[in-house]
Design a protein around this motif. Structure first.
Motif, PDB file in Angstrom:
ATOM      1  N   HIS A   3       0.966  -1.237  -0.001  1.00  0.00           N
ATOM      2  CA  HIS A   3      -0.042   0.164   0.087  1.00  0.00           C
ATOM      3  C   HIS A   3       0.954   1.230  -0.077  1.00  0.00           C
ATOM      4  O   HIS A   3       0.621   2.201  -0.807  1.00  0.00           O
ATOM      5  N   HIS A  29      -3.339  -2.838  -8.286  1.00  0.00           N
ATOM      6  CA  HIS A  29      -3.334  -2.911  -6.959  1.00  0.00           C
ATOM      7  C   HIS A  29      -4.676  -2.185  -6.518  1.00  0.00           C
ATOM      8  O   HIS A  29      -5.416  -2.467  -5.679  1.00  0.00           O
ATOM      9  N   CYS A  33      -7.672  -3.010  -3.849  1.00  0.00           N
ATOM     10  CA  CYS A  33      -7.708  -2.171  -2.813  1.00  0.00           C
ATOM     11  C   CYS A  33      -8.437  -0.944  -2.639  1.00  0.00           C
ATOM     12  O   CYS A  33      -8.120  -0.004  -3.338  1.00  0.00           O
ATOM     13  N   CYS A  36      -6.750   2.208  -1.133  1.00  0.00           N
ATOM     14  CA  CYS A  36      -5.561   3.027  -2.022  1.00  0.00           C
ATOM     15  C   CYS A  36      -6.539   3.611  -3.177  1.00  0.00           C
ATOM     16  O   CYS A  36      -5.929   4.923  -3.560  1.00  0.00           O
TER      17      CYS A  36
HETATM   18 ZN   LIG Z   1      -3.684  -0.493  -1.172  1.00  0.00          ZN
END
Ligand SMILES: [Zn+2]
Length: 141
Positions: A3, A29, A33, A36
């Motif tokens: 992250h 990602h 996620c 994020c």
């Molecule tokens: Zn992340």
């Protein structure tokens, strides 16, 4: 990808200064996620605000610069003209005053009792009569 790593690169991601493979990694990602993705949204807001502020700041500068360019020839002309005018006026004043002085001098010379003027000029040389103290000292001895 971690992250922290992604978050560190998100600014460059928004700027578009990352390589294609790095963008792919971040995209992958972000898909999985939510944290994020949220961070990216917040960053995007700041980024657009920053860009809009930049534009607002740049606009008046551009306008003044453009205006200065537009006004430049006229400004230069007036700036150059005034000293020339001033010197011309000063020269004219000088010529008039010198000419006037010569005229006054001529008039004084043409006066019939100009001989009196010569006498007045010569008087200070008549030292004994003009300075009683010297005369007093001379007679005292
Ligand atoms: Zn992340």
């Amino acid at each position: 990808m971690k992250h922290k790593e992604v978050k560190n690169q998100l600014v460059y991601y928004l700027e578009g200064s990352l390589s294609a493979s790095q963008i792919v990694n971040i995209d992958l990602h972000l898909k999985d996620c939510e944290g994020c993705r949220f961070y990216l949204q917040e960053l995007e807001k700041d980024f657009t605000v920053m860009l809009s502020e930049k534009e607002v700041e740049n606009d008046p500068y551009f306008f003044t610069r453009l205006k200065a360019k537009m006004d430049a020839p006229a400004e230069k002309r007036t700036f150059k003209l005034t000293p020339i005018l001033q010197t011309a006026l000063f020269a004219l004043f000088l010529i008039i005053s010198i000419g006037g002085g010569i005229e006054i001098g001529k008039q004084l010379h043409h006066q019939p009792n100009s001989g009196q003027n010569d006498a007045l000029v010569l008087l200070p040389f008549d030292g004994v009569n003009e300075e009683p103290i010297e005369q007093f000292l001379l007679t005292l001895e």
